[in-house]
Design a protein around this motif. Structure first.
Motif, PDB file in Angstrom:
ATOM      1  N   SER A 166       0.822  -1.207   0.000  1.00 29.79           N
ATOM      2  CA  SER A 166       0.000   0.000   0.000  1.00 29.79           C
ATOM      3  C   SER A 166       0.856   1.258   0.000  1.00 29.79           C
TER       4      SER A 166
ATOM      5  N   LYS B 145     -10.339  -2.501  11.509  1.00 30.64           N
ATOM      6  CA  LYS B 145     -10.900  -1.182  11.214  1.00 30.64           C
ATOM      7  C   LYS B 145      -9.807  -0.118  11.174  1.00 30.64           C
TER       8      LYS B 145
ATOM      9  N   VAL C 262      -7.779  -0.592   7.873  1.00 26.72           N
ATOM     10  CA  VAL C 262      -8.546  -0.173   6.696  1.00 26.72           C
ATOM     11  C   VAL C 262      -8.611   1.350   6.623  1.00 26.72           C
ATOM     12  N   LYS C 263      -8.885   1.988   7.743  1.00 28.35           N
ATOM     13  CA  LYS C 263      -8.958   3.444   7.761  1.00 28.35           C
ATOM     14  C   LYS C 263      -7.613   4.064   7.418  1.00 28.35           C
TER      15      LYS C 263
ATOM     16  N   VAL D 211      -5.037   2.731   5.627  1.00 28.87           N
ATOM     17  CA  VAL D 211      -4.669   2.524   4.227  1.00 28.87           C
ATOM     18  C   VAL D 211      -5.541   3.381   3.307  1.00 28.87           C
ATOM     19  N   THR D 212      -6.813   3.565   3.672  1.00 28.96           N
ATOM     20  CA  THR D 212      -7.725   4.367   2.856  1.00 28.96           C
ATOM     21  C   THR D 212      -7.356   5.843   2.872  1.00 28.96           C
ATOM     22  N   ASN D 213      -6.953   6.327   4.051  1.00 33.37           N
ATOM     23  CA  ASN D 213      -6.601   7.746   4.185  1.00 33.37           C
ATOM     24  C   ASN D 213      -5.388   7.884   5.119  1.00 33.37           C
TER      25      ASN D 213
END
Length: 268
Positions: free
Chosen positions: A30, A64, A67-68, A70-72
């Motif tokens: 990522s 959670k 995921v948060k 890597v997303t932002n």
């Protein structure tokens, strides 16, 4: 979630090892963990060591957070960089060190962050060129811990403030304390990490220390690495809870060593 669940529940050593490597590879690719991917092993190992009844809650919490992140990633990578820079400035101002002799020259932090931005955005053909510009010492100094730390502490605070006293909150606190303790012990210069912990603990002053004695105990421990000029008084012991209770939460050898370090040479 499924990969983390498979890693934790698998009874086959080969499958467990392969799943762990796959999780780390996915996260490393990522770009967020380009220089801090080894820390992921710590988060996974302590997840596996969580008591069985609490594993599901901790798995969902970590999933959670990841995921948060890597997303932002930028709010958390920026937060980590800010604390590294703050620690460097403190070393210069409080200890009268030469700016070129602190754990990392302050001017290099922004340069390193620019490299991470390129990696996260997925520019091809630049990975090797950028990677070669940072020496091992520079990597350790610039990225002493990953962006998982601020992301996890933020999620912890939200959970504790919204559901004060919940059983899930206690298991999350236990997990984060064990991870951050080992992470603290792995630091070449722990000041930046300790300032990060202090920053997020500041938000929890409204909580009673009797609900989460682990937080109080860990706070007392990591504050030993924070200069007195910048140390903040957080998590005062509850009037009905004795100090001995905090110090006897865990009788493991590691805890005995920490207690001895807190008390100094007089305890030996």
């Amino acid at each position: 979630y499924l990969l983390i669940k498979m890693f934790v529940t698998s009874n086959h050593p080969h499958l467990k090892t392969s799943t762990k490597k796959l999780i780390i590879k996915v996260l490393h690719n990522s770009g967020v963990f380009e220089y801090t991917w080894k820390e992921l092993e710590l988060w996974l190992e302590h997840l596996e060591n969580t008591i069985e009844a609490k594993k599901e809650a901790v798995i969902q919490f970590l999933e959670k957070v990841l995921v948060k992140l890597v997303t932002n990633p930028y709010p958390y990578t920026d937060k980590a960089a800010d604390l590294v820079q703050e620690a460097s400035i403190l070393q210069v101002n409080l200890f009268k060190q030469d700016p070129d002799n602190v754990s990392i020259p302050i001017s290099h932090i922004d340069d390193a962050l620019d490299m991470i931005d390129v990696l996260v955005e997925g520019n091809e053909g630049l990975d090797e060129e950028i990677g070669s510009t940072l020496s091992e010492d520079m990597v350790v100094s610039t990225f002493p811990f990953s962006a998982v730390v601020p992301a996890a502490l933020e999620a912890r605070n939200k959970l504790l403030l919204e559901y004060d006293g919940s059983t899930n909150g206690e298991s999350i606190v236990n997990y984060l304390v064990t991870v951050c303790t080992d992470l603290l012990h792995s630091q070449r210069d722990p000041l930046a990490l300790c300032l990060m912990l202090q920053l997020y603990d500041r938000e929890l002053q409204s909580l009673s220390s009797s609900n989460y004695p682990q937080l109080y105990q860990f706070r007392q421990y990591y504050s030993l690495w924070i200069p007195q000029q910048t140390e903040e008084a957080l998590f005062q012991p509850h009037s009905n809870v004795s100090e001995d209770r905090f110090l006897s939460l865990d009788s493991s050898f590691s805890s005995l060593l920490k207690s001895s370090y807190e008390k100094g040479a007089a305890s030996l």
